[in-house]
Design a protein around this motif. Structure first.
Motif, mmCIF file in Angstrom:
data_model
loop_
_atom_site.group_PDB
_atom_site.id
_atom_site.type_symbol
_atom_site.label_atom_id
_atom_site.label_comp_id
_atom_site.label_asym_id
_atom_site.label_seq_id
_atom_site.Cartn_x
_atom_site.Cartn_y
_atom_site.Cartn_z
ATOM 1 N N ARG A 1 0.820 -1.207 0.000
ATOM 2 C CA ARG A 1 0.000 0.000 0.000
ATOM 3 C C ARG A 1 0.853 1.257 0.000
ATOM 4 O O ARG A 1 0.372 2.333 -0.322
ATOM 5 C CB ARG A 1 -0.976 -0.002 1.166
ATOM 6 N N LEU B 1 0.707 2.884 -3.251
ATOM 7 C CA LEU B 1 -0.582 3.367 -3.740
ATOM 8 C C LEU B 1 -0.569 4.864 -4.085
ATOM 9 O O LEU B 1 -1.036 5.229 -5.165
ATOM 10 C CB LEU B 1 -1.662 3.035 -2.709
ATOM 11 N N LYS C 1 1.015 5.525 -7.452
ATOM 12 C CA LYS C 1 0.238 4.977 -8.565
ATOM 13 C C LYS C 1 -1.041 5.787 -8.781
ATOM 14 O O LYS C 1 -1.493 5.957 -9.907
ATOM 15 C CB LYS C 1 -0.126 3.509 -8.296
ATOM 16 N N LEU C 2 -1.611 6.300 -7.678
ATOM 17 C CA LEU C 2 -2.813 7.123 -7.816
ATOM 18 C C LEU C 2 -2.476 8.433 -8.516
ATOM 19 O O LEU C 2 -3.262 8.936 -9.322
ATOM 20 C CB LEU C 2 -3.427 7.399 -6.441
ATOM 21 N N LEU D 1 -2.346 7.748 -11.974
ATOM 22 C CA LEU D 1 -3.708 7.581 -12.485
ATOM 23 C C LEU D 1 -4.339 8.934 -12.790
ATOM 24 O O LEU D 1 -4.982 9.113 -13.818
ATOM 25 C CB LEU D 1 -4.527 6.815 -11.449
ATOM 26 N N LEU E 1 -6.159 0.250 -6.568
ATOM 27 C CA LEU E 1 -5.944 1.208 -7.649
ATOM 28 C C LEU E 1 -7.139 1.203 -8.606
ATOM 29 O O LEU E 1 -7.654 2.268 -8.980
ATOM 30 C CB LEU E 1 -4.656 0.808 -8.382
ATOM 31 N N LYS F 1 -10.213 2.816 -7.247
ATOM 32 C CA LYS F 1 -10.077 4.281 -7.254
ATOM 33 C C LYS F 1 -10.253 4.835 -8.659
ATOM 34 O O LYS F 1 -10.731 5.958 -8.846
ATOM 35 C CB LYS F 1 -8.695 4.668 -6.721
ATOM 36 N N ALA G 1 0.741 -2.974 -11.072
ATOM 37 C CA ALA G 1 -0.017 -1.721 -11.115
ATOM 38 C C ALA G 1 0.366 -0.936 -12.359
ATOM 39 O O ALA G 1 -0.503 -0.368 -13.047
ATOM 40 C CB ALA G 1 0.250 -0.911 -9.850
ATOM 41 N N LEU H 1 -1.944 0.295 -15.429
ATOM 42 C CA LEU H 1 -2.058 1.693 -15.860
ATOM 43 C C LEU H 1 -1.733 1.820 -17.340
ATOM 44 O O LEU H 1 -2.373 2.607 -18.060
ATOM 45 C CB LEU H 1 -1.113 2.563 -15.026
#
Lengths: 436, 398
Positions: free
Chosen positions: A167, A170, A173-174, A177, A267, A270, A424, A428
């Motif tokens: 995590r 995260l 990666k967000l 995103l 991910l 979200k 991840a 993406l």
């Protein structure tokens, strides 16, 4: 029921009067008779364990590596005060090795008619449900010569959840995103992207995305921005067959795969996608479907807590059937398995067509850093043979991955630490390319 | 949170009773059966005992003798036996070999010159001490019976009897040697008369067979037994036992415990009890062990390591070298711009690699290094791996 060390010590000291003052049966009887009378006294005055009332409260779930506190309430309903020791026995993996004796034992004093709480701190070392075995109480008499001992069964359950170490990846990666999410125009247009909005042109934007009609209406050059498609389906399929049992580093492959699956699920939810989860070897071991983004992670870790590798060969044909049944519409199917040559060639390849026909398939596998280390061995014949064997293994793995790629499958093969971020990133990239 | 139902797992008194009553019943049945058996077998004594009715007992002969007015008494200690010796007494020693040297000397002294009869049943090593002039022959008799062939009235009257067991050599002239088996007698009577007390003798019999209940009615056994044992009005049956205190005498027999002050012994007993209490204290478990299903522990790299060991054990240098060369070729191909599909063809790879290294001498050895024959020994394999590494470094250098 039992003697204490003090009773043994007194009996040993009793050999002095027996030897010096009264050698003979009289002396032996006098000393031991006194001791026995004192013990009987102690037995009568010690609080009876059977009539104690015990109940539990406290944590019911804990992440692996954290501490759970479970409280025992001991109610002494008798008229004698309870002085003693309490052992709250749990399965050995509830504590790190060697600390069990300290963690499970408590000194207990409960005056007559009162209640006391003792707190047992669990630090489980493995995932899964932990249930207490039994609570054993040793009650001492006032003289400390005799103990009464008994056990109580006080049920409780603590679910040890997967740790979700990844995590920490995260946030980055967000951020990536959000970059994709139409707020920047660096996104290249793919077939699966949706029109989002118009905004002013800035140098560097793709000139192909200039909307000439809008530009004509405005004074400035307008570009169309795109955002990745939303509400796509992502299905995580976790292979719990024999290949998931192999240990890579400290943890089995299954745990690393779970970690990666959790990051991807977080991910994807979200990003507005719908996430389903299926654990399968020869039958369904766990399934999560139709959950909203809010409680997805909670339900995922809850079902993952009790997943263990099964020592059976995964039935790829029925796995494909189960995955297809779980994903009726076009979806991204993420298969977390091992790139084992025999398993893939005989199991997965024959059913690959059915999966890739309608869906996008991503295969993620845990690579073994130890094999890479072995491949670097030089200097002695042993090391070189190791290196040769490791090179052979890597080539086979490579070959398997190539075969899968040739069928249009995205393959992610990474060491346990890198698998979650790599998976991840692959997600993406697929999303950016609009291939979901 | 308080629960009302008891959570105790300790058994109640009722449970204990229900659980243990079967065992208790069994124990009681066993004890009752044991007592009953002991009661019915109460008069079962050892072999050659005049009270024993079993096949090996001698109750039959004792009963017949009682009918003829001869009283039978059983003694088990040497003191009693010596006290009983007298002119009106026949003293039967059932197992003379059980007597120690001190005991045989004492018995001899007590019986010599009393005018009574001493009957020794099958003595072996103790023969010379109890019956002077007689000694046991090491080879036993084979025949079951023998004829009397002597002048002893008891033997003559009985005829053949089962006395054959140990055979004796007789040195004195006035002894009666009867029931010979291949020349050596199995029954010898040695007179032990002294001037004051005439009529005393010692009878040595080679086997107890003629006395036992089972065989008494065979041949002339009964007659021989009655004549031998019934010559005096009193019959004393001496059954030597190891528990006889006279077997162990003398200062050298005193043990270590006799020399210690009694206080030490009692204190040691008390310490022993204390040790038992300590053992009970330490042995008490604080609740049972908890079992748990353990996960499988198999390292994923185990098959790879196993294959390496197999290569080594089989000296599979060809396969090892091929694996290393293939790996290097696959890494070299992208570095030198050769498609991966053609990485294993020398025509494509060799010129491309040679173009990347300046040294023409090294370039000449490329064919052998990347596509050559397998190395001849392990040292060559190790050096091949090093050379492949060196080549890769050379090519990847910018």
């Amino acid at each position: 029921m039992g003697f204490t060390g003090r009773a043994a010590l007194l009996a040993a000291i009793g050999s002095l009067p027996v030897g010096l003052l009264e050698p003979g049966w009289t002396g032996v009887l006098a000393v031991n008779g006194t001791l026995a009378a004192a013990c009987a006294c102690d037995f009568a005055l010690a609080a009876p364990v059977r009539r104690l009332r015990l109940s539990r409260s406290g944590d019911t779930s804990v992440r692996l590596g954290d501490t759970a506190e479970v409280t025992l309430t001991v109610t002494n309903a008798t008229r004698r005060p309870l002085r003693g020791l309490l052992r709250d026995a749990w399965a050995p993996s509830s504590w790190p090795a060697g600390t069990e004796a300290d963690a499970s034992r408590h000194v207990l004093e409960v005056p007559a008619g009162e209640r006391r709480r003792v707190t047992t701190r669990l630090r489980p070392t493995r995932r899964g449900d932990r249930t207490p075995d039994r609570v054993t109480i040793r009650s001492y008499g006032p003289l400390g010569l005799w103990t009464r001992q008994g056990s109580h069964h006080v049920p409780w359950g603590v679910r040890v959840l997967p740790p979700f170490h990844s995590r920490k990846h995260l946030p980055s990666k967000l951020a990536r995103l959000r970059e994709l999410d139409g707020r920047t125009s660096l996104l290249t247009r793919g077939e699966g992207t949706e029109f989002d909005s118009l905004r002013e042109y800035v140098p560097g934007d793709d000139t192909r995305s200039i909307d000439w009609r809008a530009t004509a209406r405005q004074q400035t050059v307008a570009v169309r921005t795109w955002r990745p498609e939303r509400d796509r389906h992502v299905h995580l399929v976790l292979d719990t067959g024999r290949t998931s049992a192999g240990r890579v580093g400290d943890a089995p492959r299954l745990d690393s795969s779970m970690d990666a699956a959790l990051l991807l699920a977080a991910l994807a939810s979200k990003a507005g996608d719908r996430v389903g989860f299926l654990a399968y070897d020869r039958r369904v071991r766990a399934r999560v479907q139709g959950h909203t983004a809010d409680d997805l992670l909670a339900s995922l870790v809850a079902v993952m807590a009790n997943l263990e590798p099964e020592l059976v060969e995964t039935d790829a044909r029925s796995l494909a059937t189960a995955a297809l049944a779980a994903a009726p519409r076009r979806a991204l199917i993420v298969l977390l398995t091992a790139l084992d040559r025999a398993a893939v060639e005989q199991g997965l390849l024959p059913v690959l067509g059915r999966l890739t026909q309608q869906h996008t398939l991503l295969v993620a596998s845990v690579a073994d850093p130890h094999v890479a280390e072995m491949a670097k061995g030089r200097g002695t014949p042993e090391a070189v043979y190791d290196a040769a064997s490791a090179a052979q293994a890597q080539q086979e793995r490579h070959h398997v991955a190539e075969q899968l790629r040739r069928h249009g499958v995205t393959v992610v093969d990474a060491t346990p630490d890198d698998l979650a971020p790599a998976l991840a990133d692959a997600y993406l990239a697929l999303k950016a390319a609009g291939r979901l | 949170m308080t629960t009302t139902a008891s959570t105790s797992t300790s058994p109640t008194a009722r449970h204990l009773w229900i659980r243990s009553r079967g065992v208790l019943l069994g124990v009681v049945a066993l004890v009752v059966a044991g007592i009953a058996l002991a009661a019915t077998r109460a008069n079962d004594h050892g072999p050659l005992d005049p009270r024993s009715p079993g096949p090996n007992g001698a109750r039959a002969v004792a009963e017949i003798l009682r009918g003829r007015g001869v009283e039978t008494r059983v003694v088990t200690t040497l003191a009693e036996a010596a006290l009983a010796a007298g002119p009106d007494t026949t003293l039967v020693v059932t197992v003379p070999d059980l007597l120690t040297e001190t005991q045989t000397t004492a018995l001899r002294a007590a019986t010599t010159g009393t005018g009574g009869r001493l009957v020794l049943i099958a003595p072996d090593v103790s023969t010379p001490a109890l019956a002077p002039g007689v000694s046991a022959d090491p080879t036993p008799a084979f025949a079951e019976t023998a004829g009397p062939s002597c002048a002893l009235p008891a033997a003559e009257r009985a005829g053949s009897a089962e006395t054959t067991g140990i055979r004796y050599r007789v040195a004195s002239d006035d002894a009666d040697s009867c029931y010979p088996d291949e020349g050596l007698p199995t029954l010898v009577r040695v007179p032990t008369e002294t001037p004051g007390n005439p009529g005393g003798d010692t009878v040595v019999v080679g086997a107890p067979t003629f006395l036992v209940n089972d065989r008494l009615d065979e041949h002339g056994n009964a007659s021989l037994a009655l004549n031998l044992l019934g010559s005096r009005p009193e019959l004393v049956w001496y059954i030597p036992t190891l528990a006889d205190a006279s077997a162990t005498t003398g200062d050298e027999q005193q043990g270590l415990f006799d020399l210690m002050p009694s206080g030490w012994l009692w204190a040691a007993l008390q310490l022993f009890l204390a040790a038992a209490v300590a053992a009970l204290w330490r042995g008490r478990r604080f609740g049972p062990l908890v079992a748990e299903r353990l996960p499988v522990v198999v390292r994923a790299s185990e098959t790879t390591e196993g294959r390496a060991r197999l290569y080594h054990a089989a000296k599979a240098r060809d396969r090892a070298a091929e694996a290393l060369r293939t790996a290097t070729r696959l890494r070299l191909a992208p570095l030198t711009g050769v498609p991966a599909a053609r990485a294993h063809s020398p025509e494509a790879l060799l010129p491309a690699v040679a173009a990347h290294i300046g040294d023409p001498a090294q370039a000449a050895g490329l064919q052998e290094l990347l596509f050559g024959p397998p190395p001849g020994d392990d040292a060559a394999l190790v050096s091949l791996a090093d050379r492949l590494d060196a080549l890769e470094r050379e090519v990847s250098r910018p």
